[in-house]
Structures are given as C-alpha cells and as structure tokens.
Design an enzyme around this catalytic site. Structure first.
Site, PDB file in Angstrom:
ATOM      1  N   HIS A 283       0.853  -1.200   0.000  1.00 24.92           N
ATOM      2  CA  HIS A 283       0.000   0.000   0.000  1.00 24.92           C
ATOM      3  C   HIS A 283       0.883   1.242   0.000  1.00 24.92           C
ATOM      4  CE1 HIS A 283      -3.296   2.568   0.598  1.00 24.92           C
ATOM      5  NE2 HIS A 283      -3.789   2.148   1.731  1.00 24.92           N
ATOM      6  N   HIS A 322      -1.468  -0.550 -11.889  1.00 24.39           N
ATOM      7  CA  HIS A 322      -2.367  -0.178 -10.796  1.00 24.39           C
ATOM      8  C   HIS A 322      -3.637  -1.005 -10.914  1.00 24.39           C
ATOM      9  CE1 HIS A 322      -4.858   2.393  -8.218  1.00 24.39           C
ATOM     10  NE2 HIS A 322      -3.722   2.848  -7.733  1.00 24.39           N
ATOM     11  N   ASP A 378       3.562   6.335  -7.315  1.00 24.48           N
ATOM     12  CA  ASP A 378       4.800   6.061  -6.586  1.00 24.48           C
ATOM     13  C   ASP A 378       6.050   6.136  -7.445  1.00 24.48           C
ATOM     14  OD1 ASP A 378       3.626   5.493  -4.056  1.00 24.48           O
ATOM     15  OD2 ASP A 378       2.801   3.693  -4.965  1.00 24.48           O
TER      16      ASP A 378
HETATM   17  N1  COA Z   1       5.720  -4.900 -14.001  1.00 27.26           N
HETATM   18  C1  COA Z   1       5.630  -5.907 -14.889  1.00 27.26           C
HETATM   19  N2  COA Z   1       4.508  -6.577 -15.143  1.00 27.26           N
HETATM   20  C2  COA Z   1       3.416  -6.210 -14.462  1.00 27.26           C
HETATM   21  C3  COA Z   1       3.419  -5.143 -13.534  1.00 27.26           C
HETATM   22  C4  COA Z   1       4.641  -4.486 -13.318  1.00 27.26           C
HETATM   23  N3  COA Z   1       4.727  -3.489 -12.460  1.00 27.26           N
HETATM   24  N4  COA Z   1       2.191  -4.989 -13.009  1.00 27.26           N
HETATM   25  C5  COA Z   1       1.421  -5.905 -13.593  1.00 27.26           C
HETATM   26  N5  COA Z   1       2.157  -6.647 -14.472  1.00 27.26           N
HETATM   27  C6  COA Z   1       1.651  -7.716 -15.361  1.00 27.26           C
HETATM   28  C7  COA Z   1       1.399  -8.989 -14.584  1.00 27.26           C
HETATM   29  O1  COA Z   1       2.536  -9.832 -14.589  1.00 27.26           O
HETATM   30  C8  COA Z   1       0.251  -9.570 -15.367  1.00 27.26           C
HETATM   31  O2  COA Z   1       0.769 -10.136 -16.547  1.00 27.26           O
HETATM   32  P1  COA Z   1       0.158 -11.512 -17.145  1.00 27.26           P
HETATM   33  O3  COA Z   1      -1.253 -11.163 -17.542  1.00 27.26           O
HETATM   34  O4  COA Z   1       1.048 -11.856 -18.272  1.00 27.26           O
HETATM   35  O5  COA Z   1       0.216 -12.509 -16.020  1.00 27.26           O
HETATM   36  C9  COA Z   1      -0.582  -8.354 -15.773  1.00 27.26           C
HETATM   37  O6  COA Z   1       0.371  -7.290 -15.839  1.00 27.26           O
HETATM   38  C10 COA Z   1      -1.702  -8.010 -14.762  1.00 27.26           C
HETATM   39  O7  COA Z   1      -1.126  -7.871 -13.476  1.00 27.26           O
HETATM   40  P2  COA Z   1      -1.908  -8.118 -12.100  1.00 27.26           P
HETATM   41  O8  COA Z   1      -0.888  -8.469 -11.053  1.00 27.26           O
HETATM   42  O9  COA Z   1      -3.033  -9.087 -12.314  1.00 27.26           O
HETATM   43  O10 COA Z   1      -2.526  -6.707 -11.818  1.00 27.26           O
HETATM   44  P3  COA Z   1      -3.128  -6.201 -10.438  1.00 27.26           P
HETATM   45  O11 COA Z   1      -4.178  -5.221 -10.770  1.00 27.26           O
HETATM   46  O12 COA Z   1      -3.486  -7.311  -9.529  1.00 27.26           O
HETATM   47  O13 COA Z   1      -1.842  -5.486  -9.763  1.00 27.26           O
HETATM   48  C11 COA Z   1      -0.360  -3.878  -8.955  1.00 27.26           C
HETATM   49  C12 COA Z   1      -1.724  -4.139  -9.597  1.00 27.26           C
HETATM   50  C13 COA Z   1      -0.230  -2.392  -8.632  1.00 27.26           C
HETATM   51  C14 COA Z   1      -0.247  -4.665  -7.625  1.00 27.26           C
HETATM   52  C15 COA Z   1       0.763  -4.312  -9.946  1.00 27.26           C
HETATM   53  O14 COA Z   1       0.643  -3.598 -11.155  1.00 27.26           O
HETATM   54  C16 COA Z   1       2.163  -4.168  -9.351  1.00 27.26           C
HETATM   55  O15 COA Z   1       2.638  -5.071  -8.659  1.00 27.26           O
HETATM   56  N6  COA Z   1       2.840  -3.003  -9.617  1.00 27.26           N
HETATM   57  C17 COA Z   1       4.134  -2.761  -9.062  1.00 27.26           C
HETATM   58  C18 COA Z   1       4.011  -2.298  -7.609  1.00 27.26           C
HETATM   59  C19 COA Z   1       3.502  -0.882  -7.489  1.00 27.26           C
HETATM   60  O16 COA Z   1       3.971   0.019  -8.174  1.00 27.26           O
HETATM   61  N7  COA Z   1       2.536  -0.684  -6.569  1.00 27.26           N
HETATM   62  C20 COA Z   1       1.990   0.625  -6.302  1.00 27.26           C
HETATM   63  C21 COA Z   1       0.576   0.741  -6.706  1.00 27.26           C
HETATM   64  S1  COA Z   1       0.000   2.394  -6.437  1.00 27.26           S
END
Ligand code: COA
Length: 443
Positions: A283, A322, A378
């Site tokens: 978060h 996101h 972020d």
């Molecule tokens: N880098 C590389 N690949 C990413 C990614 C990232 N930052 N974020 C998502 N993906 C990919 C996943 O591997 C997945 O690929 P696939 O379909 O081939 O398996 C696809 O994109 C969907 O990802 P998913 O994890 O299902 O999305 P989510 O909505 O559950 O996750 C986050 C959202 C924010 C948790 C995720 O994008 C992430 O971990 N980002 C990095 C951490 C971050 O910056 N967090 C701050 C949020 S404000």
C-alpha cells in the site's frame, strides 16, 4: 439511459427496458428478478434464492472486494480506464494547480470549496491546534533510537484517544468536528517528532504563524532558534504532494478506517488502524521499492536489460501498473512536473535519469502497452522525497499526513449513512464438519 428508480424501467431508443436482472436457479428452475440500480445489484437480493425454506440463501464470494461496492460515496471519483481522479467533482489537476492542501481538505470534508471567510476560519482552527500534550512528547521519547517512524506514528495516533475521552461521542457533530480538526492539525507534529527522534535531534514545537507545510518543514529542519524561513519551492511541492494523496476512495487503508469505525470506536483508534494498513509494502511502501529498483539498476545503460528481465517474469517494474488505473495515473503526471520544480532547488536526483529511461522504453514496449501498465503515483514521489532529504522509512508517514483528511471524511460519511452497520463479512466455511474431542492420551 434514464432510469425510474421505483419501477426500475428505462427508456432506450423509445423501447421500455427494465433495469433488472433475471436469474434462473437451475437447482430449482425458479426465476428471480433483481433490481439494478447504478449498474449494481444488491448482494442481499440474492438471499431470497434458496433451494428450500431452511436454506440460508445465496451469497457472493469476493475475496479482496474485487467486484463489490462496500458503500455509496460522494467524496472521490476515479475512472481508472480514462485516468481521471476528482475530489467532490473537481479534477485533481485543477486542485494541484490552484488549491492548497488545507483548502482541498475543507472541500473533501464539507463537499464545497470554502468562501474566503470560511477558509480563514478553517485555517485558523487547524493552525492553532498543532501542539501536542507534553506527555505525548515523553511517550514518543520512550521509543528506541532507531524505531520505525511509522510505528511511532501509528502508536501515537492511537494514544491520542486517551487524551480526548469525549471523542467516543461519535454521534455528536460538534465533538466529531473537534476531533477531525485536532487530527489534521496534530499529524504533522507527530510525524515531525518521529523524524527528529530517529535523528537524535530535539523536538521542535510548531510555529502557528507558518503555513501547514511551512510549519511542518520547520519542525523537521530547524536547527537553531533563529527565524526559520521554509523554502517556498519545497513548501509548495509538499503541499501539491499532500493534495494528490488526500483521498483515493475505497483503498486498503480507507477500507480499514471504515471497517474499524463501523464498530463506533473513537476516530483516533480507527485512524491508527487505517495508518497501520498504509504501513504495508503493498500500500504505502511502493515508492520505497521504486528507489530500491532504481538503485539496483544503477545506470541508464542497464535499463534495456532490466526491462527484458521484467518481461521474462523475473521481477516487476515497480511504480508501474495499478489495480484501478489502466491509463497514466493522473497523479503521476503532476508529480513528474513537481519533481522538475524540486530538482531545480535540490539538484537532480541521480536516479531520475534511470526512471525517465525506464518510462520511455516501457511506454513504447508491447508488453506494457498490452497490459495497460503506466507509471503510478509512486514512480516519481520517492525521487522527490529522497531529493528533499527524507529517509525512505519516512515515506509512508508523508503519505499518512495528507490521507488523514480522506480517512476522516470517509469515516464521517460512514457514520451519517443510514444504510451502514457494523462491517462483518460472511465466510464460506471449509473446515471440518462436527467431530468429537479426543482425549490427550488417545491422540
Ligand atoms: N511490471 C511488470 N509486469 C506487471 C506489472 C509491473 N509493475 N504490473 C502488472 N504486471 C503484469 C502482470 O505480470 C500480469 O501479466 P500476465 O497477464 O502476463 O500474467 C498483468 O500485468 C496483470 O497484473 P496483475 O498483477 O493481475 O494486476 P493487479 O491489478 O493485480 O496489480 C499492482 C496491480 C499495482 C499490484 C501491480 O501492477 C504491481 O505489482 N505493480 C508494481 C508495484 C507498485 O507500483 N505498486 C503501487 C501501486 S499504487
């Protein structure tokens, strides 16, 4: 489409369409017509779907609330596909350009921008409640020299409830407002004390003649008793960052605030829980991860190789993607601009070059385009905080200060919503069915 909420009918191209959902239960062959309002059905309308009279009725299963609205809210609007964020209808871009954090806080809490007189009164009330009881100072001094500032922040916010016992009167509007003002006013002081504590520096009392962020910077940085002048660029940058972080509808911390607040506990205790949720790396801790990633990459020439490894699933591009935004996070755009302003004063953060190159390559790479992965809030905020000299452990505290108003506005909305009750989800029990206790010597 114009919907009549009483009959759930709508006119579409002259035809009468019913705003309902028909569900056929194939176990019984029975059909049910369920109203649709605001593109949503009520989970409780499914309870009537039963196999027989003794049946509990149908439930929905939705871990992590992926498709469940827990409330109706008038505070913050997000359209993740279009990259829109608005507080009380006003776009975040306009607030970041023209407003101040305290004015935005008023808007979020009361629903309208303040008149000049209302703002003057509001600002006066906040800036004159910034002091903490001396015993709070003693309490904070009792933490270890290397305590995490967020642990200190959470504990101190919780401790405040013992100083204001009337805060339990949550149904009294005046008492509620008094606690809201106290919390918004005092969180920068708590944050600053925690910062001075880990640096082994004496705590600095607030200066009510300064602005909200100017006073905060002074409590962090002032070393002598001579007149401290906050740097106007840093003061404004912090104010903009505070505006961008003030609320973000039903995120993890806000959901915690509402869930705890639904038990009718005082706002200090509820907010300590919300801040604890924010402390988690998924978060409030992502900007710290971005800095780690950038340092690990180390040099612009390593960026293409890093991107290739991310695409192979060997790690994530932190600060990208996101759950809600499937477009450029509108806050990230503003932060990028703010970063330019700050770096003019502090000097460029050497990691910026790597961040810009990562963004440039990722935004034109098929992997990221297909998955709609864009920079989030972020991606650049950590770079600014680092350039301003804040340690990474302080980043979540810098998030918690402005989010205080969001938590409190959402908490108040919950209390005034006649549909809300104590939050208590259902479960699908997957454990043993009834079985007998076995005596110790028989096991
Ligand atoms: N880098 C590389 N690949 C990413 C990614 C990232 N930052 N974020 C998502 N993906 C990919 C996943 O591997 C997945 O690929 P696939 O379909 O081939 O398996 C696809 O994109 C969907 O990802 P998913 O994890 O299902 O999305 P989510 O909505 O559950 O996750 C986050 C959202 C924010 C948790 C995720 O994008 C992430 O971990 N980002 C990095 C951490 C971050 O910056 N967090 C701050 C949020 S404000």
């Amino acid at each position: 489409m114009l919907a009549d909420t009483k009959t759930n009918t709508a006119k579409l191209n002259g035809d009468e369409k019913r705003e309902t959902l028909t569900i056929t239960d194939n176990r019984t062959g029975k059909a049910y017509e369920i109203p649709i309002a605001e593109e949503t059905i009520r989970a409780m309308d499914l309870r009537q779907i039963k196999v027989n009279a003794d049946d509990f009725g149908l439930m929905t299963y939705d871990p992590a609330f992926m498709n469940t609205a827990s409330t109706r809210s008038r505070i913050t609007f997000i359209d993740g596909d279009k990259g829109i964020l608005r507080y009380r209808g006003i776009p975040i871009e306009q607030l970041a350009e023209h407003s101040s954090y305290l004015e935005t806080a008023y808007l979020i809490l009361f629903g309208e921008l303040p008149t000049p007189a209302q703002f003057k009164d509001w600002e006066y009330k906040i800036l004159h409640r910034t002091f903490l009881h001396e015993n709070i100072k003693v309490l904070m001094q009792a933490f270890r020299y290397d305590a995490h500032p967020m642990g200190m922040f959470i504990s101190t916010v919780a401790a405040l409830s013992t100083y204001y016992p009337e805060a339990h009167e949550i149904h009294d509007a005046d008492t509620r407002l008094k606690q809201i003002i106290r919390l918004i006013a005092k969180v920068p002081t708590i944050a600053a004390y925690s910062y001075r504590h880990i640096r082994g520096l004496p705590y600095i009392y607030p200066d009510n003649a300064l602005s909200y962020t100017g006073n905060f910077l002074r409590m962090l940085d002032s070393m002598t008793h001579s007149k401290y002048e906050p740097n106007p660029v840093k003061e404004r940058a912090l104010d903009v960052l505070f505006i961008l972080h003030a609320d973000h509808e039903q995120n993890c911390g806000t959901n915690a605030m509402r869930a705890i607040g639904s038990s009718h506990v005082d706002p200090y205790s509820a907010m300590a829980g919300a801040a604890a949720a924010l402390y988690g790396p998924l978060h409030g801790g992502a900007n710290e991860e971005v800095l780690r990633m950038l340092s690990h990459i180390g040099n612009v020439k390593n960026v293409p190789d890093f991107i290739e490894r991310v695409k192979k699933g060997e790690g994530r591009l932190m600060g990208f993607g996101h759950r809600v935004y499937k477009n450029y996070d509108p806050r990230a755009k503003i932060i990028k601009q703010t970063a330019d302003d700050v770096f003019k004063v502090t000097g460029v953060n050497p990691l910026l070059e790597i961040a810009l190159e990562l963004e440039r390559i990722a935004l034109q790479d098929e992997y990221f385009i297909k998955r709609k992965l864009y920079p989030n809030v972020d991606f650049y905020s950590g770079l600014i905080y680092q350039a301003m000299g804040f340690p990474v452990t302080f980043f979540p505290v810098l998030f918690a200060i402005p989010r205080t108003v969001g938590w409190l506005a959402q908490w108040q909305e919950l209390l005034l919503d006649p549909e809300q009750k104590i939050a208590r989800p259902r479960q699908i029990y997957t454990g043993h069915s009834a079985r007998d206790y076995v005596a110790m010597d028989a096991r």
